[in-house]
Design an enzyme around this catalytic site. Sequence first.
Site, short mmCIF file in Angstrom:
data_model
loop_
_atom_site.label_atom_id
_atom_site.label_comp_id
_atom_site.label_asym_id
_atom_site.label_seq_id
_atom_site.Cartn_x
_atom_site.Cartn_y
_atom_site.Cartn_z
N GLU A 191 0.84 -1.19 0.00
CA GLU A 191 0.00 0.00 0.00
C GLU A 191 0.88 1.24 0.00
OE1 GLU A 191 -3.06 -0.10 2.95
OE2 GLU A 191 -3.39 -2.23 2.62
N LYS A 206 -2.11 -11.28 13.31
CA LYS A 206 -2.44 -12.66 12.92
C LYS A 206 -1.80 -13.66 13.90
CE LYS A 206 -2.90 -11.24 8.13
NZ LYS A 206 -2.18 -10.99 6.87
#
Length: 429
Positions: A191, A206
């Site tokens: 990004e 995660k």
Amino acid sequence: MRTRPLKVALLGCGVVGSEVARIMTTHADDLAARIGAPVELAGVAVRRPSKVREGIDPALITTDATALVKRGDIDVVIEVIGGIEPARTLITTAFEHGASVVSANKALLAEDGATLYAAAEQHGRDLYFEAAVAGAIPLIRPLRESLAGDKVNRVLGIVNGTTNFILDKMDSSGTGYSEALDEATALGYAEADPTADVEGFDAAAKAAILAGIAFHTRVRLDDVYREGLTEVTAADMASARRMGCTVKLLAICERAADGQSVTARVHPAMIPLSHPLASVREAYNAVFVEAEAAGQLMFYGPGAGGSPTASAVLGDLVAVCRNKLAEATGPGESAYTQLPVSPMGDVVTRYHISLDVADKPGVLAQVATVFAEHGVSIDTLRQQGKDGEASLVVVTHRAPDAALSGTVEALRKLDTVRGVASIMRVEGE
Ligand SMILES: NC(=O)c1ccc[n+]([C@@H]2O[C@H](COP(=O)([O-])OP(=O)(O)OC[C@H]3O[C@@H](n4cnc5c(N)ncnc54)[C@H](OP(=O)(O)O)[C@@H]3O)[C@@H](O)[C@H]2O)c1
């Protein structure tokens, strides 16, 4: 088959949400057959209502997500907005108003999963989140259900595609970090602001989710030790190659040998080329699970992207709808072990340390003494000298992280050590 449809509210219609809506529409008949009732998209909450959204009835679009989840006739809310708020309040409000929830929100689950689980349990609803970790790869359900009768001791994974792409590029082409990041950005893998990926925040979220589920305990984002990959150099890559290794950004969740605590960490690490995770290329994800009875399992596939992530969301939607028809709920939070999360200093692993030293007699002995004084045993030592300066590469045997930190601190104080060029953990052996 029931003819009255199950009503679904979609919160967010971006990269993931738009694919969820597309698959719900194009696969409507198959989904109905698999669930035992049709599913109907009853509303889509977004931020910018004027944006054209292909394939979605404009009458379904709303900017009032709260009113949508409070309607009272919604069976399932799919939350693909992301972030902490308003996602958290929307999810808990959905539970209060009779809906079960499917979410892809790793940040929220890692930050405050306990609140969501508690609200789901209080109202007798489902909370499913397969898409929150490793995109399309079935991982949460295997850990929560398939391995529920086993004892998972270790989860070792590449759970961020952007950073794997960057490291793979550095490894295969010899480029530095900045060039590899530029290429990842140009190809749409990174990004515009890559901080969450390259500093390891995404992988740490995660890791928290995986550790909690794998070890049946609560692990929050703050419990996860985190180092990004911005310090990894082309020299580290070359050094790894010389050792028959490559460098990966790993999420590592481990149960301590005595079973009384767990650790969760994210950092770059060298792994042998023979390890299955070494062959995970480009933006793919893979997670290696070690369980007492099952042995070693590997889960591999696309870890992000609209369509792969939507696949995981749709799988959860089918499961939640089936539960709803059966007037049952799936597994809730399993945190009964309440194992403490140990600090990074307690983690035991191997290290690759690269030092810039003066090229003169006695330096090797001095350095070796510092390692010995801190109880860190040296496995191999390689020296290269040129024009009065030398580089020294030390690979250690397994030692606690705290001992290694103490060693490095002491090395920095030696007159003959000009600098510590890099420290990298060695895993997967
Ligand atoms: N992208 C991936 O590959 C991927 C993979 C795994 C998990 N995830 C997770 O999936 C979730 C969504 O990611 P994404 O990539 O689809 O994000 P995204 O493209 O930025 O889409 C976010 C959507 O949420 C809407 N939205 C934002 N704030 C809102 C608000 N206050 N009320 C109502 N709608 C709002 C946005 O509306 P507008 O369209 O009007 O801006 C947009 O439709 C995140 O939790 C992410 O971590 C994503």
